[in-house]
Design a protein around this motif. Sequence first.
Motif, PDB file in Angstrom:
ATOM      1  N   ALA A  81       0.829  -1.206   0.000  1.00 50.73           N
ATOM      2  CA  ALA A  81       0.000   0.000   0.000  1.00 50.73           C
ATOM      3  C   ALA A  81       0.864   1.256   0.000  1.00 50.73           C
ATOM      4  O   ALA A  81       0.578   2.220  -0.720  1.00 50.73           O
ATOM      5  CB  ALA A  81      -0.929  -0.002   1.208  1.00 50.73           C
ATOM      6  N   ARG A  82       1.922   1.258   0.801  1.00 52.11           N
ATOM      7  CA  ARG A  82       2.797   2.435   0.860  1.00 52.11           C
ATOM      8  C   ARG A  82       3.499   2.664  -0.473  1.00 52.11           C
ATOM      9  O   ARG A  82       3.664   3.812  -0.903  1.00 52.11           O
ATOM     10  CB  ARG A  82       3.834   2.258   1.979  1.00 52.11           C
TER      11      ARG A  82
ATOM     12  N   LEU B 108     -11.652   3.299  -9.246  1.00 52.49           N
ATOM     13  CA  LEU B 108     -11.848   2.430  -8.095  1.00 52.49           C
ATOM     14  C   LEU B 108     -10.555   2.295  -7.296  1.00 52.49           C
ATOM     15  O   LEU B 108     -10.556   2.411  -6.065  1.00 52.49           O
ATOM     16  CB  LEU B 108     -12.311   1.050  -8.557  1.00 52.49           C
ATOM     17  N   GLU B 109      -9.447   2.055  -7.990  1.00 55.04           N
ATOM     18  CA  GLU B 109      -8.168   1.894  -7.299  1.00 55.04           C
ATOM     19  C   GLU B 109      -7.761   3.180  -6.574  1.00 55.04           C
ATOM     20  O   GLU B 109      -7.225   3.128  -5.459  1.00 55.04           O
ATOM     21  CB  GLU B 109      -7.088   1.479  -8.300  1.00 55.04           C
TER      22      GLU B 109
ATOM     23  N   GLN C  16      -6.915   6.021  -1.569  1.00 58.83           N
ATOM     24  CA  GLN C  16      -7.071   7.265  -0.815  1.00 58.83           C
ATOM     25  C   GLN C  16      -7.802   7.046   0.504  1.00 58.83           C
ATOM     26  O   GLN C  16      -7.386   7.550   1.550  1.00 58.83           O
ATOM     27  CB  GLN C  16      -7.842   8.285  -1.653  1.00 58.83           C
ATOM     28  N   GLN C  17      -8.877   6.267   0.493  1.00 54.39           N
ATOM     29  CA  GLN C  17      -9.716   6.135   1.670  1.00 54.39           C
ATOM     30  C   GLN C  17      -9.177   5.144   2.692  1.00 54.39           C
ATOM     31  O   GLN C  17      -9.294   5.357   3.898  1.00 54.39           O
ATOM     32  CB  GLN C  17     -11.133   5.714   1.263  1.00 54.39           C
ATOM     33  N   GLN C  18      -8.606   4.034   2.211  1.00 58.68           N
ATOM     34  CA  GLN C  18      -8.234   2.962   3.129  1.00 58.68           C
ATOM     35  C   GLN C  18      -6.829   2.422   2.913  1.00 58.68           C
ATOM     36  O   GLN C  18      -6.452   1.433   3.555  1.00 58.68           O
ATOM     37  CB  GLN C  18      -9.235   1.809   3.023  1.00 58.68           C
ATOM     38  N   GLY C  19      -6.054   3.023   2.035  1.00 53.32           N
ATOM     39  CA  GLY C  19      -4.702   2.537   1.823  1.00 53.32           C
ATOM     40  C   GLY C  19      -4.666   1.147   1.221  1.00 53.32           C
ATOM     41  O   GLY C  19      -3.831   0.321   1.589  1.00 53.32           O
ATOM     42  N   VAL C  20      -5.569   0.873   0.286  1.00 52.92           N
ATOM     43  CA  VAL C  20      -5.637  -0.431  -0.365  1.00 52.92           C
ATOM     44  C   VAL C  20      -4.875  -0.354  -1.684  1.00 52.92           C
ATOM     45  O   VAL C  20      -5.217   0.438  -2.558  1.00 52.92           O
ATOM     46  CB  VAL C  20      -7.098  -0.845  -0.634  1.00 52.92           C
ATOM     47  N   ALA C  21      -3.846  -1.167  -1.820  1.00 52.85           N
ATOM     48  CA  ALA C  21      -3.067  -1.215  -3.055  1.00 52.85           C
ATOM     49  C   ALA C  21      -3.886  -1.886  -4.154  1.00 52.85           C
ATOM     50  O   ALA C  21      -4.793  -2.678  -3.866  1.00 52.85           O
ATOM     51  CB  ALA C  21      -1.770  -1.981  -2.822  1.00 52.85           C
TER      52      ALA C  21
END
Length: 230
Positions: free
Chosen positions: A63-64, A130-131, A136-141
């Motif tokens: 994610a980072r 979507l990505e 942005q909202q939840q740090g989902v890669a």
Amino acid sequence: MHRRDRRHDSPARRRTALALSAALLAAAPLLTACGGEAHPGAAAVVGGERIDVSSLQAEVKAARDAQAASPQSAQLIAATGDLGRQKLNGMIFDRILGKVAADQGVTVSRAELQETRAAFVRENGGVEGLEAVLLQQQGVAPGQVGDVVRRNVLMTKIIEKLGITETPEGQQKLQELFAAASKSLDIDVNPRYGAWDDTKVQLDTGADTAPWLVQVTRGQGAAGAEQLPG
């Protein structure tokens, strides 16, 4: 038996399940612990299954890295400073969700996953949209989007099978169901990360936090396609 075409599920129905699972990702400091005495190298043990620190760190790193590649990297990283805790919450919760689904005889087909993912893509203006929202909202890669989709489909099917409604009574029923499953899994978290609260179904570091379903109730007005869970 008639099989309902899930492509026609309303956005509101999908958002309900998304919001219910999104609230698991509560705010807390970034986790950097390296293992406890009872389970060296483990961030948590759920139902006898280890969640290794290395696996947690890999989730955070993916994610980072995705955030760092964005033109808004500084804002994204600042907005998800609690990312390590969110990921561990999600990893533990997915195992509880799997337990509830198995107990209720709920399964997910590839077609259902594909249909739900396609719906999310449409509602967010395309794959990139979507990505971007998830990052942005939840740090989902991008590579973690499938986990979000699977979680949503399972939550939706459990909610539908049990006839759970968006009422205090319905949410209490869901809370009790997940709390019981959580307790049965005998969840043991490395104390450096805090402790798992079966009643709240979330990590607890001693801060005064409301149960996750209560948080959902208070925030559902803003929940939607732009606020997907990680």
